[in-house]
Scaffold this active site. Sequence first.
Site, short mmCIF file in Angstrom:
data_model
loop_
_atom_site.label_atom_id
_atom_site.label_comp_id
_atom_site.label_asym_id
_atom_site.label_seq_id
_atom_site.Cartn_x
_atom_site.Cartn_y
_atom_site.Cartn_z
N GLU A 7 0.89 -1.16 0.00
CA GLU A 7 0.00 0.00 0.00
C GLU A 7 0.93 1.21 0.00
O GLU A 7 1.75 1.36 0.92
CB GLU A 7 -0.85 -0.06 1.27
CG GLU A 7 -2.08 0.77 1.27
CD GLU A 7 -3.05 0.44 0.15
OE1 GLU A 7 -3.68 1.38 -0.32
OE2 GLU A 7 -3.17 -0.73 -0.26
N ASP A 63 -4.46 11.43 7.53
CA ASP A 63 -3.22 10.95 8.14
C ASP A 63 -2.89 11.68 9.43
O ASP A 63 -3.04 12.88 9.54
CB ASP A 63 -2.07 11.08 7.15
CG ASP A 63 -2.23 10.14 5.97
OD1 ASP A 63 -2.62 8.99 6.24
OD2 ASP A 63 -2.01 10.54 4.83
#
EC number: 4.2.1.20
Length: 268
Positions: free
Chosen positions: A49, A60
């Site tokens: 990924e 994030d």
Amino acid sequence: MERYESLFAQLKERKEGAFVPFVTLGDPGIEQSLKIIDTLIEAGADALELGIPFSDPLADGPTIQNATLRAFAAGVTPAQCIEMLALIRQKHPTIPIGLLMYANLVFNKGIDEFYAQCEKVGVDSVLVADVPVEESAPFRQAALRHNVAPIFICPPNADDDLLRQIASYGRGYTYLLSRAGVTGAENRAALPLNHLVAKLKEYNAAPPLQGFGISAPDQVKAAIDAGAAGAISGSAIVKIIEQHINEPEKMLAALKAFVQPMKAATRS
């Protein structure tokens, strides 16, 4: 896209789950980033990924934001990331490669052109983190035209409608969120997600991989015990890169030492 199907079929035969590491392309620089990815694969990663550095990563936490900043500091551009992907694919012809990114990077290229480029360099899936299922039509249609699996996030509070849509539109795998919030190893994964896994199976969704807060082998095992097809670990891996930023060889050794027991936990 077919690489995911054959991976999950092989793992099923071996009674294993998938261990999938996440890193940001170009962190801490192109050359070391390519070495990191080789190391992850050698240590047992079943799929990759990968993030393309973006200036405003909403999903994030601080660890992965720092990875993005390091890649920017090294002057890494999206075009160079595409070149890196081509190199990774040449070297590793069978491993599924997924991108985790943001819509702006797709728009910059033009949606169709972006997915065409993904197909050309051998990317298997794309998860566009800031595009909800109900706005995903142009993305998933372009993805399928170019044999790229559109990946959707299944949040822990998903209702029946959303589960049905994810099952219907997603390909490759389903990104099963351990918990709400942003990425980060310090926020441990909350289980159990058995009811979601059962529903996704019932609706024939792509195999669920659990991500967010996966930083220890027992969590990988717990995810698989709850019915997930495997687990994705990002922040814990990116933290190792951060900790050994000035010792590239030590960094690779530490990554290997982290990934091996994580992969071993998929074999219970």
